[in-house]
Design a protein around this motif. Structure first.
Motif, mmCIF file in Angstrom:
data_model
loop_
_atom_site.group_PDB
_atom_site.id
_atom_site.type_symbol
_atom_site.label_atom_id
_atom_site.label_comp_id
_atom_site.label_asym_id
_atom_site.label_seq_id
_atom_site.Cartn_x
_atom_site.Cartn_y
_atom_site.Cartn_z
ATOM 1 N N ALA A 144 0.846 -1.194 0.000
ATOM 2 C CA ALA A 144 0.000 0.000 0.000
ATOM 3 C C ALA A 144 0.878 1.239 0.000
ATOM 4 O O ALA A 144 1.858 1.314 0.755
ATOM 5 N N THR A 159 -3.729 0.861 -3.275
ATOM 6 C CA THR A 159 -3.336 -0.527 -3.090
ATOM 7 C C THR A 159 -4.043 -1.430 -4.090
ATOM 8 O O THR A 159 -5.177 -1.161 -4.465
ATOM 9 N N ASP A 160 -3.396 -2.446 -4.692
ATOM 10 C CA ASP A 160 -2.016 -2.830 -4.543
ATOM 11 C C ASP A 160 -1.330 -2.542 -5.881
ATOM 12 O O ASP A 160 -1.784 -3.026 -6.910
#
Length: 328
Positions: A144, A159-160
């Motif tokens: 993140a 994220t991600d």
């Protein structure tokens, strides 16, 4: 004529955004009274890696443990004038072994975090994510980015963008859980995090998997399968971060226009978004790999000093948060 401003067709006042970095300094300040985090710095055999370790140590964020070929580390330190005499060094023959040894140090609680040095990210993560790894938990690992840009009113987690290439629904659920843990660690808030699940459109289309996953994640949060957050999606990027855009589309949502976390559909979307915010919008950014026993800091040669320090500060706060959960 001297002293006279010349007008051009279409000449208009410039739009100016001022970034005072107050949120960055607030995070750094929150680490001032915490003990430095003992951190295994993996294969630090060049200037960038050693400077990252030194700068974080100078800020009181980490106590480096240098893991790698002893001769190469010392040679690099001498070449760039960095005093490493006060730091522990663990000898390794090569980068693969250095990553393996860092995992063992963390598993033995001789290091509270792992930091990337002069090796590829996948090489660093391989022994961490391996089935036999002592650092694995029931969660899937994910990365993140915490980002602060002048164009948004608070921190925003993306994220991600680093670890999971094309996550399925189960992986996305863990990615959200990990991001919520990081958000709680550095925000200090115990209110539910607001999670926007991004897609190209804001309604469910059976032909677009990202929208189906978004709807399922919302229901999982409703049923308590994902805790500590409010999830809404699918949301296109504009109506995720702009309340005005959401209102124009008739979207009624506690998340739209005010998310803390943006869950991207895949690694390409996340990587492009994070780098656009960093290199064009000049966002302050720091990132961690979460979901394991210890946080993993992924410094890059292209990262600014502020990015490297922020990543370490996030690691310190995430480790403290994890320790608090274990003590509950």
């Amino acid at each position: 004529m001297k002293g006279r401003r010349q007008a051009f067709p279409g000449d208009e006042p410039a739009d100016v955004q001022i970034h005072l970095h107050r949120r960055y300094h607030s995070v750094m300040e929150s680490c001032r009274d915490l003990q430095p985090l003992v951190t295994a710095v993996v294969h630090p055999v060049d200037r960038a890696a050693l400077e990252a370790a030194r700068d974080a140590a100078d800020e009181g964020l980490i106590t480096p443990v240098l893991v790698g070929p002893r001769g190469r580390i010392r040679g690099a330190a001498e070449a760039c004038g960095i005093d490493i005499s006060q730091w522990r060094m663990v000898d390794a023959r090569h980068s693969h072994e250095a990553a393996d040894l860092a995992v063992k140090l963390a598993a033995a609680r001789e290091a509270g975090a792992i930091m990337k040095g002069s090796l590829h990210t996948d090489e660093l993560l391989q022994p961490i994510v391996a089935r036999s790894s002592p650092l694995r938990t029931e969660r899937r690992l994910s990365h993140a980015y915490a980002m602060d840009t002048a164009g948004y009113h608070k921190w925003l987690l993306v994220t991600d963008a680093v670890v999971n290439i094309a996550p399925d629904l189960e992986a996305k659920a863990d990615i959200v859980r990990n991001a919520v843990d990081l958000w709680r660690a550095f925000s200090g808030s115990r209110e539910p995090a607001k999670v926007a699940v991004l897609a190209a459109i804001e309604f469910v289309n059976p032909r677009m998997a990202a929208t189906i996953d978004a709807a399922a994640l919302c229901k999982m949060a409703d049923r308590g399968q994902i805790q500590g957050c409010i999830i809404d999606g699918p949301l296109a990027f504009d109506n995720a971060v702009s309340r005005e855009a959401a209102e124009q589309k008739g979207i009624v949502s506690p998340v739209a226009g005010d998310p803390d976390i943006l869950l991207v559909p895949d690694i390409e979307a996340g990587n492009i978004l994070a780098k656009q915010l960093t290199f064009i919008d000049r966002a302050d950014a720091g990132g961690l790999v979460m979901g394991g026993v210890v946080p993993v800091m992924l410094a890059s040669r292209a990262d600014s000093l502020r990015t490297r320090l922020l990543s370490c500060a996030l690691g310190v706060l995430a480790a403290r948060e994890a320790e608090g959960r274990r003590g509950e």
